[in-house]
Design a protein around this motif. Structure first.
Motif, PDB file in Angstrom:
ATOM      1  N   TYR A   6       0.842  -1.199   0.000  1.00 24.41           N
ATOM      2  CA  TYR A   6       0.000   0.000   0.000  1.00 24.41           C
ATOM      3  C   TYR A   6       0.879   1.252   0.000  1.00 24.41           C
ATOM      4  CZ  TYR A   6      -3.245   3.598   1.578  1.00 24.41           C
ATOM      5  OH  TYR A   6      -3.975   4.761   1.690  1.00 24.41           O
ATOM      6  N   LYS A  40      -8.112   3.303   4.745  1.00 23.75           N
ATOM      7  CA  LYS A  40      -7.808   3.394   3.318  1.00 23.75           C
ATOM      8  C   LYS A  40      -7.084   2.135   2.822  1.00 23.75           C
ATOM      9  CE  LYS A  40      -6.882   7.319   1.434  1.00 23.75           C
ATOM     10  NZ  LYS A  40      -6.265   8.628   1.066  1.00 23.75           N
ATOM     11  N   MET A  77      -9.649  -0.532   2.113  1.00 20.82           N
ATOM     12  CA  MET A  77     -10.317  -0.272   0.833  1.00 20.82           C
ATOM     13  C   MET A  77      -9.423  -0.689  -0.327  1.00 20.82           C
ATOM     14  SD  MET A  77     -12.076   3.454   1.584  1.00 20.82           S
ATOM     15  CE  MET A  77     -12.516   3.616  -0.144  1.00 20.82           C
ATOM     16  N   PHE A  78      -8.138  -0.378  -0.214  1.00 19.61           N
ATOM     17  CA  PHE A  78      -7.160  -0.752  -1.236  1.00 19.61           C
ATOM     18  C   PHE A  78      -7.096  -2.267  -1.398  1.00 19.61           C
ATOM     19  CE2 PHE A  78      -2.795  -2.243  -1.933  1.00 19.61           C
ATOM     20  CZ  PHE A  78      -2.510  -1.691  -3.174  1.00 19.61           C
ATOM     21  N   LYS A 122      -9.329  -4.502  -0.664  1.00 12.79           N
ATOM     22  CA  LYS A 122     -10.579  -5.024  -1.202  1.00 12.79           C
ATOM     23  C   LYS A 122     -10.748  -4.682  -2.675  1.00 12.79           C
ATOM     24  CE  LYS A 122     -15.600  -4.919  -0.488  1.00 12.79           C
ATOM     25  NZ  LYS A 122     -16.710  -4.379   0.347  1.00 12.79           N
ATOM     26  N   ASN A 123     -10.501  -3.436  -3.032  1.00 16.29           N
ATOM     27  CA  ASN A 123     -10.778  -2.975  -4.394  1.00 16.29           C
ATOM     28  C   ASN A 123      -9.686  -3.354  -5.388  1.00 16.29           C
ATOM     29  OD1 ASN A 123     -13.135  -1.771  -3.434  1.00 16.29           O
ATOM     30  ND2 ASN A 123     -12.148   0.203  -3.083  1.00 16.29           N
ATOM     31  N   ASN A 124      -8.437  -3.313  -4.956  1.00 14.23           N
ATOM     32  CA  ASN A 124      -7.325  -3.574  -5.874  1.00 14.23           C
ATOM     33  C   ASN A 124      -6.893  -5.027  -5.911  1.00 14.23           C
ATOM     34  OD1 ASN A 124      -7.350  -0.687  -5.302  1.00 14.23           O
ATOM     35  ND2 ASN A 124      -5.435  -0.576  -6.436  1.00 14.23           N
ATOM     36  N   GLY A 131      -8.847  -7.712  -4.136  1.00 18.09           N
ATOM     37  CA  GLY A 131      -9.986  -8.619  -4.117  1.00 18.09           C
ATOM     38  C   GLY A 131     -10.080  -9.498  -2.895  1.00 18.09           C
ATOM     39  N   THR A 190     -11.511 -10.808   0.628  1.00 21.52           N
ATOM     40  CA  THR A 190     -12.915 -10.894   1.043  1.00 21.52           C
ATOM     41  C   THR A 190     -13.096 -11.035   2.551  1.00 21.52           C
ATOM     42  OG1 THR A 190     -12.886 -13.298   0.692  1.00 21.52           O
ATOM     43  CG2 THR A 190     -13.634 -11.919  -1.147  1.00 21.52           C
TER      44      THR A 190
END
Length: 389
Positions: A71, A139, A142-143, A145-147, A149, A151
């Motif tokens: 990150y 943040k 979020m990174f 999860k979104n970048n 994947g 779970t």
């Protein structure tokens, strides 16, 4: 006639023997994994090759710092200069003895965090990027999860100190590490065995805590690793290794014995290297199905058991399915419809090369059975002919 029946029976018994041997050889060797959760994945395809409780939520301890590192690498520069806060300098646990007000580059903090597991370095990085540990954690989640994947991961700090809301899974940690290993800067630090640390209050040679990486357990191909421990998590470990074209990532979570993560990891890596290989369909290759052409949008990697046949089938929606011997879908890839006059190479939907190679081990059994059957049949024919004569 009696001789013919005997010959046929012998041939059938031999055939049964060869089939039994073939399937016995194809069975996966049993693993004796003592850690409560573990996984080994193909580092290129991301496919799970072996798992034990790989989706169970567990406390990760300092392997959290793998997520913190990637990150950070995507949200600041290595030469950024960080001013160490009192909060960072006074954090509990393993440290690189940062002083309040000390100025250190992000690169040096990442090295201190990954090699020596510096909790203070992790806090300093978090505060530099997002102003506070809380905002950084929000943040970073979020990174992830979104970048990437993930779970089943929730991190509330950058260093892995225990919190009941700080958890992950073996599967998620493997995904995070796979993503991180695509970054050259991360790989360069992750593989370091030692580093000369010149700090404001501490000058020393940092030596990795990962015992496979520094050679305490000899193993060919180790390319990086991070260990972790707090009482609630037990011993945790992430390890990367490469042999030939096969990259593997092994994760073990929770054991109270210091050697177990390493003996478990050796089992996991040996299992992967002994039983699997990686196939690849190059980016921009054209795949054909029912008169339509589709493009591979990127290099498509998938894992196959050694000796296993597979086929490439495209469904009406343009999704590529890799199917094994048992007609099970190994993995799937979305394809892009081909644009006219696209200058791409053409790849057949099926893979006869792989099917031919994977049939080699089974071929001798058929030949021997057929040969014995023919010999027996000719022998009976000859005896019958003599009697008739």
């Amino acid at each position: 006639m009696k001789a013919l029946r005997c010959t046929t029976l012998v041939a059938l018994l031999l055939f049964s023997f060869f089939v039994t041997v073939q399937f016995a050889n194809a069975e996966e060797p049993s693993l004796s994994i003592q850690s409560e959760a573990a996984v080994v994945i193909d580092g290129k395809s991301g496919q799970i090759l072996y798992g034990k409780n790989e989706n169970e939520k567990m406390y990760p301890a300092s392997i959290t710092k793998i997520a913190t590192a990637i990150y950070a690498l995507e949200n600041c520069e290595l030469d950024d200069v960080v001013t160490v806060s009192e909060n960072a300098a006074n954090v509990e646990g393993t440290s690189v003895y940062l002083e309040v007000g000390e100025q250190v580059t992000v690169e040096k903090l990442l090295i201190g965090m990954l090699i020596n597991s510096g909790n203070d370095a992790a806090i300093a990085i978090a505060e530099h990027i997002d102003g506070s540990v809380e905002k950084f954690s929000e943040k970073m989640n979020m990174f992830l999860k979104n970048n990437i994947g993930v779970t089943s991961t929730s991190f509330v700090n950058p260093n892995g100190l225990y919190d009941e809301n700080h958890y992950t899974t073996a599967s998620d940690m493997a995904k995070i590490t796979q993503y991180a290993m695509k970054n050259e800067q991360f790989r360069n630090i992750f593989q370091m065995q030692e580093y000369q640390w010149d700090g404001l209050s501490w000058d020393t040679t940092l030596i990795t805590h990962h015992r496979l990486l520094k050679g305490e357990f000899p193993f060919e191909g180790i390319t990086g690793g991070k260990n972790g421990f707090v009482d609630e998590s037990g011993q945790t470990l992430v390890t990367t290794a490469t042999r030939g074209d096969l990259d593997l990532i092994a994760v073990t979570l929770k054991t109270n014995y210091k050697d177990v993560p390493y003996t478990d990891t050796i089992q996991l890596l040996n299992f992967g290297f002994d039983n699997f290989h990686t196939e690849m369909i190059p980016k921009f290759s054209t795949l054909q199905s029912n008169g339509k052409n589709y493009i591979a949008p990127e290099d498509l990697y998938f894992s196959v058991k050694n000796g296993e046949q597979y086929k490439e089938n495209i469904d009406p929606d343009g999704q590529l399915n890799i199917v094994n011997d048992a007609n099970e879908i190994i993995t799937t890839f979305p394809l892009t419809p081909e644009i006219e006059e696209s200058e791409t190479s053409t790849v057949a939907v099926s893979n006869p090369h792989t099917e031919k190679e994977s049939s080699i081990d089974f071929f001798p059994g058929y030949v021997i059975v057929l040969f014995l059957f023919i010999i027996g049949f000719l022998f009976v024919r000859k005896r019958r002919a003599k009697k008739e004569y």
